[in-house]
Design an enzyme around this catalytic site. Structure first.
Site, PDB file in Angstrom:
ATOM      1  CB  SER A 132      -9.046  -5.294   5.967  1.00  0.00           C
ATOM      2  OG  SER A 132      -8.324  -4.474   5.113  1.00  0.00           O
ATOM      3  CG  ASP A 184      -8.247   0.304  12.431  1.00  0.00           C
ATOM      4  OD1 ASP A 184      -8.656  -0.305  11.440  1.00  0.00           O
ATOM      5  OD2 ASP A 184      -7.172   0.915  12.477  1.00  0.00           O
ATOM      6  CE  LYS A 223      -4.049   0.188  11.284  1.00  0.00           C
ATOM      7  NZ  LYS A 223      -3.892  -0.234   9.890  1.00  0.00           N
ATOM      8  CB  SER A 226      -0.901  -0.004   1.225  1.00  0.00           C
ATOM      9  OG  SER A 226      -0.108  -0.109   2.384  1.00  0.00           O
ATOM     10  NE  ARG A 227       0.153   5.177  -4.770  1.00  0.00           N
ATOM     11  CZ  ARG A 227       1.315   5.282  -5.406  1.00  0.00           C
ATOM     12  NH1 ARG A 227       2.385   5.741  -4.777  1.00  0.00           N
ATOM     13  NH2 ARG A 227       1.414   4.948  -6.684  1.00  0.00           N
ATOM     14  CB  ALA A 228       2.510   6.886   3.121  1.00  0.00           C
ATOM     15  CB  ILE A 229      -2.732   6.086   5.430  1.00  0.00           C
ATOM     16  CG1 ILE A 229      -3.198   5.029   4.418  1.00  0.00           C
ATOM     17  CG2 ILE A 229      -3.930   6.906   5.902  1.00  0.00           C
ATOM     18  CD1 ILE A 229      -4.117   3.997   4.982  1.00  0.00           C
ATOM     19  CB  THR A 241       6.016  -1.268   0.704  1.00  0.00           C
ATOM     20  OG1 THR A 241       6.362  -1.656   2.033  1.00  0.00           O
ATOM     21  CG2 THR A 241       6.801  -2.130  -0.280  1.00  0.00           C
TER      22      THR A 241
END
Lengths: 506, 506
Positions: free
Chosen positions: B266, B258, B290, B196-199, B205
């Site tokens: 997910s 979450d 997290k 995924s991309r950065a949130i 990555t």
């Protein structure tokens, strides 16, 4: 980052929503439904972000028209847009989702942000879901009510004590308010009644009263009318008695979520804001009413009473039969006719009875009648003509014709009468289907549309006897309504369904 | 009712939203966020209604452009608009809010309607809230995962078994994927890695890999690459492995919700959809990670393993230290440099260690190493140069320059080094603040922006010694980042804080 303002000619949401280009949002680190702070010269506000790749270009921020008007801003000017945090109330919503109890300040915070449109639809939906799943303690409901009252308008009526009545809803034709208010008013009691419009029913009190006079009044006009004649029957939407509640209802409705604590808060906040001190609450129980179960109705009643004490309101609840309509007519004009008839000493027996029971209980609560004698006094108010006279005063003060006669009321020019196909007894009246049919006829917008019942529940009917008549302004609406009539809204019970001949195998 | 179509040049929501004039909606009996059926010739669809008094007139219905394109409809044509019920899935959401268990079909229904955009934001918000407050049973999570897999794409990789690794997230610089994948690939294992991309972090990555080569590939391109070289490191968003999950995440993010069961679903839905059979999950525990609590991490790990068994995946979890960044550099290029160094047998010790532990465990799970010997083999893959060679194969297959050198990577042309003001030991590294500073420098969009640490946690430093250097493309970004630096992101522990002189009062 500096973005050029683009005005969008839309006003789709209540909260400040701005449109940003996906790339700008990514650069700023804001996601869809996240928040940004927008600075326009010396003005500043926080907005929720929706994303687009088309309507606004990179380097632009789209502001809906009402925001531009509010901040007196034009296209092309620059706004400084920075990432903003969600308001604290979002944390408190999460706290409730986690099953924790909310403190007074936290509830205040949620309600203030709701009123100020700082919460997005998904946040309000999470709040309603949180209250639905976790419930609220009595303490929390009291704090919620007080917050709702403090963030809305309050009526300042000089004549005290203030009486009120409220029905939880779900029964077609249940226009007791329009009979109770003039009965109380005729006896000199104060009852500043605010009512609602129909949501899924054929007519609300407001829709029905509107046949006779205006119903939209501002706070100071309501205060003037009530201080003058002791009562009124107006639309609650014209005065923001609990604006936070109205905003939550907009979310509760599409989700179909009716958490008990929000139901209680919703009703009691509006009663408190109108200064009510003595209140009767009508809780109809029936298959298609809001409350399906008598035990739950009793529990709800006890909660109303307990909360009422804490809010310095004396509350009594009447748990009533909600399996059939009240009165003969369903639809604004047809219901107004029932009301005028009852106030004239005539009209449907059930509407008279129920109204006199409610008015009587309020008389007893106000010390105007000894225990068990209130209903008698209510009946006297009708039979003496005083209630009708008071009703005409209300119509007059609310800008209608006080001399209005039943024949003056508009009735749909097309009609169709349904007759019984068999002999038997009226077994059931499907209130949900009755509402659907009346709405298909055009109610509540077409004032003269609706259903008139020739028979009552329990009555014996002959084959070919008139059951009910549909009224509408257009023939197509009668046709539409008849299509729904595939299953009948009233059932005739036949003693013997069928006779099977031949030999029985024993 | 017949309404004239008006095209609106907006695409703000995912679900079919139409705008109606308040009066028309009232007439039809539909409220804000209620639903209507829209019939255009022989085409028909259900839309959610938003209300306006301005953008569309009475007698018109406003359709957003993508709907008009989808149904090939022009302005001015008539649409037949009728009241529609909400989809069944809304009832199932309510059922979950009520605390009931959802059946397989009911979960399927919710997920299908989510994917088909039949649910509005407030309904999805209620679903997320329902799952958050009521939780899901293991059975429900399994059904949810299978629904998500069935409504999305799946990778069909021929080389088996398929290995995978996943990190729950929250640790800056934790680029183990880019080391583990080439190690496994070098040993001939199959690992089709989607990332995924950065949130909220400085780089995901995907953002880091993008410094070296393309990351957006379609399903069939990924299959081709992996069947050829055994591995890849691509962006998960380029292939819809669990489209329903992505839609729910859009609602979960702004609410900050979450729910554990959605977190599990997910991750596992995406693993299942990519065909993974042997998976290591990295669960960092730390104040700003997290997962804050080791006991919760262990419970989560057990749930991953149990659910994995039911989904025919062998899962092992590593609970890792999440109180400090991994590697020296934070930001896409700086992290890519760390990765290239580690693969060259050099570079930050912690990134090498953690990556070899993960790769080693996967070797043991795949029977490629005896128990306890996996890490050794992983280290051999690095030290022999095979992993670096495999990494260059990946870069090559993904359209980058396989001969890329560390000096080729872009580094921000402005920099500023922060020095220690005192002598002492590096006591803490605030991962949240490190992310904020790196983002203020421009990461992840400016590839060369970020932070480079000269020291490690636990290391002793002298007064005036370099602690870290900020890199950015613009001087203003360095200034912005320094403003955040008011509280330091790394703390130097001083043995003695202060010496108070004078007489002690005993």
């Amino acid at each position: 980052m500096l973005l050029k303002i683009k005005t969008l000619d839309i006003e789709a949401t209540d909260y400040p929503l701005v449109l940003m280009h996906k790339d700008d949002a990514k650069f700023l680190g804001v996601r869809r439904l996240g928040r940004v702070n927008i600075k326009l010269g010396d003005k500043e506000f926080v907005a929720v972000v929706d994303l687009t790749e088309k309507l606004v270009n990179k380097g632009e921020v789209g502001l809906y028209e009402y925001l531009c008007n509010k901040f007196d801003t034009k296209c092309g000017l620059n706004a400084e847009v920075t990432l903003a945090s969600p308001p604290d109330s979002v944390h408190f919503i999460k706290k409730k989702l986690d099953g924790n109890t909310l403190a007074k300040d936290e509830i205040n915070n949620i309600i203030e942000d709701t009123v100020e449109n700082r919460l997005s639809d998904i946040e309000l939906s999470a709040f309603v879901s949180a209250v639905y799943t976790r419930g609220l303690s009595n303490e929390e409901v009291i704090n919620l009510i007080n917050s709702m009252v403090n963030t809305g308008q309050t009526l300042n009526i000089k004549r005290k004590p203030i009486f009120d009545k409220h029905c939880i809803g779900g029964v077609p034709g249940n226009r007791t308010t329009m009979v109770v208010v003039p009965i109380l008013g005729a006896a000199g009691l104060t009852i500043p009644k605010t009512s609602s419009r129909a949501i899924s029913s054929a007519a609300g009190t407001t829709d029905t009263m509107e046949v006779l006079c205006d119903v939209s009044f501002h706070k100071n006009e309501i205060e003037r009318i009530v201080d003058k004649i002791g009562c009124c029957i107006v639309w609650g939407g014209g005065v923001d008695l609990a604006i936070a509640d109205d905003k939550l209802i907009k979310i509760r409705n599409p989700l179909g979520l009716d958490p008990e604590s929000l139901l209680l808060a919703s009703i009691l906040a509006k009663k408190k804001a109108s200064g009510s001190e003595k209140v009767v609450i009508d809780i109809p129980v029936g298959k298609n009413a809001k409350i399906k179960d008598a035990n739950f109705a009793r529990k709800l009643a006890r909660n109303f009473i307990t909360l009422g004490e804490r809010l310095e309101m004396e509350i009594k609840c009447m748990i009533t039969y909600g399996e059939k309509p009240i009165g003969k007519g369903i639809g604004p004009s047809l219901e107004a006719i029932d009301v005028l008839k009852v106030l004239s000493g005539d009209g449907p027996y059930d509407l008279r009875e129920k109204s006199c029971e409610i008015a009587g209980l309020l008389f007893e609560m106000g010390g105007k009648a000894p225990r068990g004698r209130g209903k008698e006094i209510a009946e006297q108010m009708i039979d003496s003509g005083k209630a009708l006279s008071k009703f005409r005063d209300i119509i007059n003060e609310q800008g209608g014709n006080p001399k209005v006669k039943i024949e003056d009321l508009p009735i749909g020019s097309y009609n169709h009468t349904v007759k019984s196909e068999i002999e038997g007894r009226i077994d059931f009246m499907d209130t949900r289907m009755i509402n659907m049919i009346a709405r298909a006829c055009g109610a509540p917008d077409d004032k003269g549309a609706g259903i008139f019942f020739h028979v009552e529940k329990g009555e014996r009917v002959k084959k070919g006897q008139d059951l009910f008549t549909l009224y509408a302004d257009k023939e197509t609406k009668i046709t539409n309504a008849l299509e729904i009539l595939d299953g009948s809204p009233i059932g005739v019970e036949k003693v013997i369904y069928d006779i099977v001949e031949g030999e029985l195998s024993l």
